[in-house]
Design a protein around this motif. Structure first.
Motif, mmCIF file in Angstrom:
data_model
loop_
_atom_site.group_PDB
_atom_site.id
_atom_site.type_symbol
_atom_site.label_atom_id
_atom_site.label_comp_id
_atom_site.label_asym_id
_atom_site.label_seq_id
_atom_site.Cartn_x
_atom_site.Cartn_y
_atom_site.Cartn_z
ATOM 1 N N THR A 102 33.151 49.487 46.662
ATOM 2 C CA THR A 102 33.847 48.548 47.536
ATOM 3 C C THR A 102 33.209 47.178 47.433
ATOM 4 O O THR A 102 33.979 46.127 47.383
ATOM 5 N N LYS A 103 31.995 47.049 47.230
ATOM 6 C CA LYS A 103 31.205 45.894 47.142
ATOM 7 C C LYS A 103 31.523 45.088 45.739
ATOM 8 O O LYS A 103 31.719 44.039 45.836
ATOM 9 N N TYR A 104 31.575 45.837 44.632
ATOM 10 C CA TYR A 104 31.885 45.556 43.320
ATOM 11 C C TYR A 104 33.451 44.741 43.360
ATOM 12 O O TYR A 104 33.612 43.717 42.801
ATOM 13 N N SER A 105 34.249 45.631 44.230
ATOM 14 C CA SER A 105 35.661 45.070 44.273
ATOM 15 C C SER A 105 35.807 44.118 45.067
ATOM 16 O O SER A 105 36.722 42.944 44.748
ATOM 17 N N ASN A 106 35.073 43.764 45.940
ATOM 18 C CA ASN A 106 35.006 42.609 46.966
ATOM 19 C C ASN A 106 34.552 41.389 45.968
ATOM 20 O O ASN A 106 35.225 40.129 46.137
ATOM 21 N N VAL A 107 33.614 41.353 45.237
ATOM 22 C CA VAL A 107 33.290 40.469 44.259
ATOM 23 C C VAL A 107 34.179 39.895 43.368
ATOM 24 O O VAL A 107 34.610 38.898 43.043
ATOM 25 N N ILE A 108 35.062 41.195 42.817
ATOM 26 C CA ILE A 108 36.229 40.775 41.826
ATOM 27 C C ILE A 108 37.166 40.086 42.539
ATOM 28 O O ILE A 108 37.909 39.060 41.890
ATOM 29 N N ASP A 109 37.539 40.404 43.918
ATOM 30 C CA ASP A 109 38.565 40.046 44.582
ATOM 31 C C ASP A 109 38.213 38.576 45.012
ATOM 32 O O ASP A 109 39.419 37.741 44.914
ATOM 33 N N SER A 110 37.065 38.373 45.056
ATOM 34 C CA SER A 110 36.777 36.825 45.682
ATOM 35 C C SER A 110 36.961 35.493 44.282
ATOM 36 O O SER A 110 37.358 34.549 44.425
ATOM 37 N N LEU A 111 37.239 36.361 43.140
ATOM 38 C CA LEU A 111 37.646 35.543 41.844
ATOM 39 C C LEU A 111 39.158 35.408 41.721
ATOM 40 O O LEU A 111 39.714 34.407 41.054
ATOM 41 N N ASP A 112 39.740 36.460 42.304
ATOM 42 C CA ASP A 112 41.334 36.606 42.033
ATOM 43 C C ASP A 112 42.104 34.976 42.462
ATOM 44 O O ASP A 112 42.021 34.752 43.489
ATOM 45 N N LYS A 113 42.642 34.531 41.661
ATOM 46 C CA LYS A 113 43.449 33.362 41.722
ATOM 47 C C LYS A 113 42.761 32.269 42.108
ATOM 48 O O LYS A 113 43.190 31.112 42.409
ATOM 49 N N ASN A 114 41.274 32.290 41.815
ATOM 50 C CA ASN A 114 40.511 31.325 41.935
ATOM 51 C C ASN A 114 39.886 30.753 40.453
ATOM 52 O O ASN A 114 38.885 30.043 40.559
ATOM 53 N N PHE A 115 40.328 31.092 39.324
ATOM 54 C CA PHE A 115 39.973 30.675 38.041
ATOM 55 C C PHE A 115 41.199 31.065 37.177
ATOM 56 O O PHE A 115 41.932 31.932 37.421
ATOM 57 N N GLU A 116 41.085 30.516 36.209
ATOM 58 C CA GLU A 116 42.083 30.561 34.808
ATOM 59 C C GLU A 116 41.181 30.571 33.608
ATOM 60 O O GLU A 116 40.003 29.819 33.434
ATOM 61 N N THR A 117 41.498 31.216 32.715
ATOM 62 C CA THR A 117 40.987 31.310 31.574
ATOM 63 C C THR A 117 41.751 31.743 30.209
ATOM 64 O O THR A 117 43.040 32.179 30.679
ATOM 65 N N ASN A 118 41.446 31.605 29.188
ATOM 66 C CA ASN A 118 42.467 31.948 27.967
ATOM 67 C C ASN A 118 41.237 33.058 27.147
ATOM 68 O O ASN A 118 41.900 33.640 26.077
ATOM 69 N N LEU A 119 40.514 33.716 27.989
ATOM 70 C CA LEU A 119 39.928 34.653 27.471
ATOM 71 C C LEU A 119 40.656 35.979 27.848
ATOM 72 O O LEU A 119 41.106 36.134 29.010
ATOM 73 N N THR A 120 40.938 37.015 26.975
ATOM 74 C CA THR A 120 41.770 38.311 27.287
ATOM 75 C C THR A 120 40.766 39.158 28.152
ATOM 76 O O THR A 120 39.365 39.008 28.106
ATOM 77 N N PHE A 121 41.237 40.149 28.860
ATOM 78 C CA PHE A 121 40.455 41.044 29.351
ATOM 79 C C PHE A 121 39.431 41.673 28.532
ATOM 80 O O PHE A 121 38.178 41.846 28.660
ATOM 81 N N GLY A 122 39.668 42.052 27.233
ATOM 82 C CA GLY A 122 39.003 42.708 26.282
ATOM 83 C C GLY A 122 37.959 41.820 26.066
ATOM 84 O O GLY A 122 36.734 42.306 25.687
ATOM 85 N N GLN A 123 38.210 40.834 25.656
ATOM 86 C CA GLN A 123 36.891 39.540 25.407
ATOM 87 C C GLN A 123 36.054 39.446 26.567
ATOM 88 O O GLN A 123 35.041 39.162 26.355
ATOM 89 N N LEU A 124 36.699 39.451 27.777
ATOM 90 C CA LEU A 124 35.739 39.208 29.074
ATOM 91 C C LEU A 124 34.763 40.581 28.930
ATOM 92 O O LEU A 124 33.617 40.244 28.937
#
Length: 373
Positions: A263-285
């Motif tokens: 849950t806590k990891y999930s919340n951290v990920i949610d905090s970034l949703d729609k607050n950043f953009e990138t040309n890194l793919t998921f695999g590259q990340l």
């Protein structure tokens, strides 16, 4: 007196911008390892967040300074982290710029913080207009006003400045910082002395954040005030603030690594949703996870320079000799050699041979007042 006043206005937010972008870059690398910690659920969640953030640059998948596209899984590569100040009815400016290089053989990360008022040649990657010399923060504004190409213009300008390729970028909204700290459940920090700081909306008085000395758990607003303050008695000025900023980065990395629930990891990920953009793919990340363990040992560089009011507008004139040293170090870190026909050549101050121009677009015109923020 005028320079002092302008300089104070300029410095008021500088620490905030620099620190936020460093912290967000640290958290991104930690998130890259979250899937390994909790498996399919978080990996899929991070994949969804990354897919929302995807944006292709007009140049395509490869820097013009590269003969071939680099693969962060096996090649040395670079990322430009951008913190963006979004305003209504105005093009967005980049209020924080950190250029990071990643070396596979040494597993080292070098980060160069670029002051927003740095006096540089603005590069239009479409080659349709010469913007001349201006503050590097204006590159994003010019590009944003030209078909939402703020990242493209900023990347082209940074490539011209350092004469090395910018392979990838991550652009973040400042609002994400407080959300990230709160999603972590706060961070434990030692407050050296009583600190009184304006809040995240730059309000003072009854709205100011007051921290008492001692070890304590800080929420997002409090954490922001800790890394911004340089004027309270005993705060240590810029040097003291710098120490607290680095301590904050380490605290976030450690806290992220010790999160005890999905849950806590999930919340951290949610905090970034729609607050950043990138040309890194998921695999590259995900490939960045190998660097997460060495974040506290990042080599940080700050471009040196002097205050410049020769045009009546405040600029930060970069030190040519130090800039050349940074360029050499970045090339070595990336094992980079210029390709034939590349446009990476520039003068010693990072500008092209074009003459300086006045900011006349209405996007980036400065005065002695609040536009120097």
């Amino acid at each position: 007196m005028a320079l002092s006043r302008i300089e104070n206005q300029k410095k008021k937010k500088h620490g905030k911008r620099k620190t936020i972008i460093l912290i967000i870059s640290a958290v991104l690398l930690v998130l890259a390892g979250s899937g390994a910690a909790y498996g399919y659920y978080l990996t899929k969640k991070l994949e969804n967040v990354t897919s929302h953030a995807q944006k292709k640059l007009s140049r395509g998948n490869k820097s013009d300074l590269r003969a071939e596209q680099v693969d962060p899984v096996k090649d040395d590569f670079s990322i430009l982290f951008m913190g963006i100040d979004k305003r209504k009815n105005e093009p967005s400016r980049s209020d924080a710029l950190v250029f990071a290089t990643f070396n596979h053989s040494t597993n080292k990360v070098h980060m160069v913080s670029i002051p927003r008022d740095s006096k540089v040649q603005i590069i239009d990657p479409t080659h349709t207009r010469n913007y001349g010399i201006s503050k590097i923060t204006h590159a994003h504004a010019y590009g944003d006003a030209n078909n939402n190409q703020g990242a493209d213009y900023t990347i082209a300008t940074v490539e011209n400045l350092f004469q090395v390729p910018v392979d990838y970028y991550v652009q973040v909204d400042f609002d994400a910082f407080i959300k990230i700290i709160n999603a972590l459940g706060g961070v434990e920090m030692n407050v050296p002395v009583k600190l009184r700081t304006q809040n995240s909306k730059d309000k003072t008085g009854k709205d100011a954040i007051v921290l008492k000395p001692g070890k304590q758990l800080l929420n997002g607003e409090q954490a922001l005030s800790l890394v911004r303050n340089r004027k309270s008695p005993g705060s240590g000025g810029d040097f003291g603030r710098g120490k607290r900023q680095m301590a904050m980065i380490e605290a976030i990395v450690k806290k992220s690594a010790k999160l005890s629930s999905v849950t806590k990891y999930s919340n951290v990920i949610d905090s970034l949703d729609k607050n950043f953009e990138t040309n890194l793919t998921f695999g590259q990340l995900l490939s960045l996870r190998k660097y997460a363990g060495s974040l506290s040992e990042i080599k940080s560089l700050q471009l040196k320079g002097t205050d410049d009011m020769s045009t009546g507008i405040y600029y930060y004139a970069l030190d040519d000799n130090y800039l050349n040293k940074v360029r050499s170090e970045l090339k070595e870190q990336l094992n980079y050699k210029s390709i034939a026909g590349s446009s990476s050549e520039s003068t010693s101050d990072g500008s092209s041979s074009s003459s300086s121009t006045t900011d006349d677009s209405g996007l980036a015109t400065d005065s002695s007042g609040t536009s120097n923020q």
